[in-house]
Write a protein that holds these residues in place. Structure first.
Motif, PDB file in Angstrom:
ATOM      1  N   PHE A  19       5.626 -10.542  -4.707  1.00 50.62           N
ATOM      2  CA  PHE A  19       5.335  -9.575  -3.642  1.00 50.62           C
ATOM      3  C   PHE A  19       4.893  -8.271  -4.285  1.00 50.62           C
ATOM      4  N   LEU A  21       4.143  -4.483  -3.403  1.00 49.91           N
ATOM      5  CA  LEU A  21       4.333  -3.461  -2.383  1.00 49.91           C
ATOM      6  C   LEU A  21       3.590  -2.196  -2.826  1.00 49.91           C
ATOM      7  N   ARG A  62       2.376 -12.187  -1.828  1.00 51.51           N
ATOM      8  CA  ARG A  62       2.367 -11.375  -0.620  1.00 51.51           C
ATOM      9  C   ARG A  62       2.072  -9.923  -0.972  1.00 51.51           C
ATOM     10  N   GLY A  64       2.288  -5.872   0.720  1.00 53.63           N
ATOM     11  CA  GLY A  64       2.786  -5.021   1.795  1.00 53.63           C
ATOM     12  C   GLY A  64       2.498  -3.560   1.508  1.00 53.63           C
ATOM     13  N   ILE A  83      -3.145  -7.659   5.461  1.00 52.44           N
ATOM     14  CA  ILE A  83      -1.779  -7.275   5.080  1.00 52.44           C
ATOM     15  C   ILE A  83      -0.929  -7.169   6.341  1.00 52.44           C
ATOM     16  N   GLU A  85       2.585  -6.898   6.408  1.00 52.62           N
ATOM     17  CA  GLU A  85       3.741  -6.000   6.271  1.00 52.62           C
ATOM     18  C   GLU A  85       3.268  -4.567   6.077  1.00 52.62           C
ATOM     19  N   VAL A  86       3.172  -3.839   7.174  1.00 49.62           N
ATOM     20  CA  VAL A  86       2.744  -2.444   7.125  1.00 49.62           C
ATOM     21  C   VAL A  86       3.861  -1.582   7.690  1.00 49.62           C
ATOM     22  N   HIS A  87       4.428  -0.748   6.862  1.00 45.35           N
ATOM     23  CA  HIS A  87       5.564   0.083   7.274  1.00 45.35           C
ATOM     24  C   HIS A  87       5.191   1.543   7.103  1.00 45.35           C
ATOM     25  N   LEU A 100      12.639  -6.311   3.222  1.00 46.51           N
ATOM     26  CA  LEU A 100      11.609  -7.258   2.772  1.00 46.51           C
ATOM     27  C   LEU A 100      12.208  -8.315   1.838  1.00 46.51           C
TER      28      LEU A 100
END
Ligand SMILES: [Mg+2]
Length: 174
Positions: A19, A21, A62, A64, A83, A85-87, A100
């Motif tokens: 992942f 990030l 992945r 994010g 994408i 996973e957008v926070h 996550l």
């Protein structure tokens, strides 16, 4: 294709990453936010970062986004890059990081993070591969595994996706 020399220790960390990030401002962008007279914001993203993210996702990693700010531009760009996973407007980044890990059943050693400011330090101290950009705050640059050669918004993300992809190739000569 990258031609930079990447230390073996970095490749060993990179080959376990599942992942990636990303912080946005200063990492996916140059850190500038352009605001017009009507208060509308503009940011510029790098096309090579985008294709690197696509290739990484195709390889099964992945990706994010986590940012302290809120912008429709980020949602748009994330959608373009696939994408999910957008926070945004996240002040406590480590909380989302932990969510996550739980959601995807991952451990710290499987996470890579690219940041540029002190708000990113809690994640950078945990992630298996911690990366800063050359334009990052000095306190951040001194506490990561890798500082990219390219600046945020100028291909820093692509540099990391190249390293992650290089590290995942099964048989490396030498
Ligand atoms: Mg930032």
């Amino acid at each position: 294709m990258t031609i930079m020399k990447v230390p073996k220790a970095i490749l060993e960390k990179a080959c376990r990453i599942e992942f990636l990030l990303l912080d946005v401002d200063g990492v996916m962008t140059d850190g500038m936010i352009y605001i017009d007279a009507d208060g509308r914001e503009t940011k510029a993203f790098n096309i090579y970062d985008g294709s690197g993210i696509h290739m990484l996702r195709k390889a099964g990693v992945r990706v994010g986004i986590i940012t302290g700010r809120q912008s429709a531009i980020v949602d748009y760009r994330a959608q373009e890059l696939g994408i999910a996973e957008v926070h945004q407007r996240v002040l406590d980044k480590i909380k989302v990081y932990d969510e996550l890990l739980r959601k995807y059943d991952l451990q710290d050693f499987q996470m890579a993070y690219i940041g540029d400011d002190v708000i990113d330090l809690p994640i950078l101290e945990r992630a298996g591969l911690s990366v800063a950009v050359p334009n990052a705050h000095p306190d951040v640059k001194g506490r990561v595994d890798w500082v990219t050669q390219k600046a945020g918004g100028s291909g820093a993300v692509r540099e990391v996706t190249d390293i992650l992809l290089m590290a995942r190739k099964p048989q490396r000569r030498s």
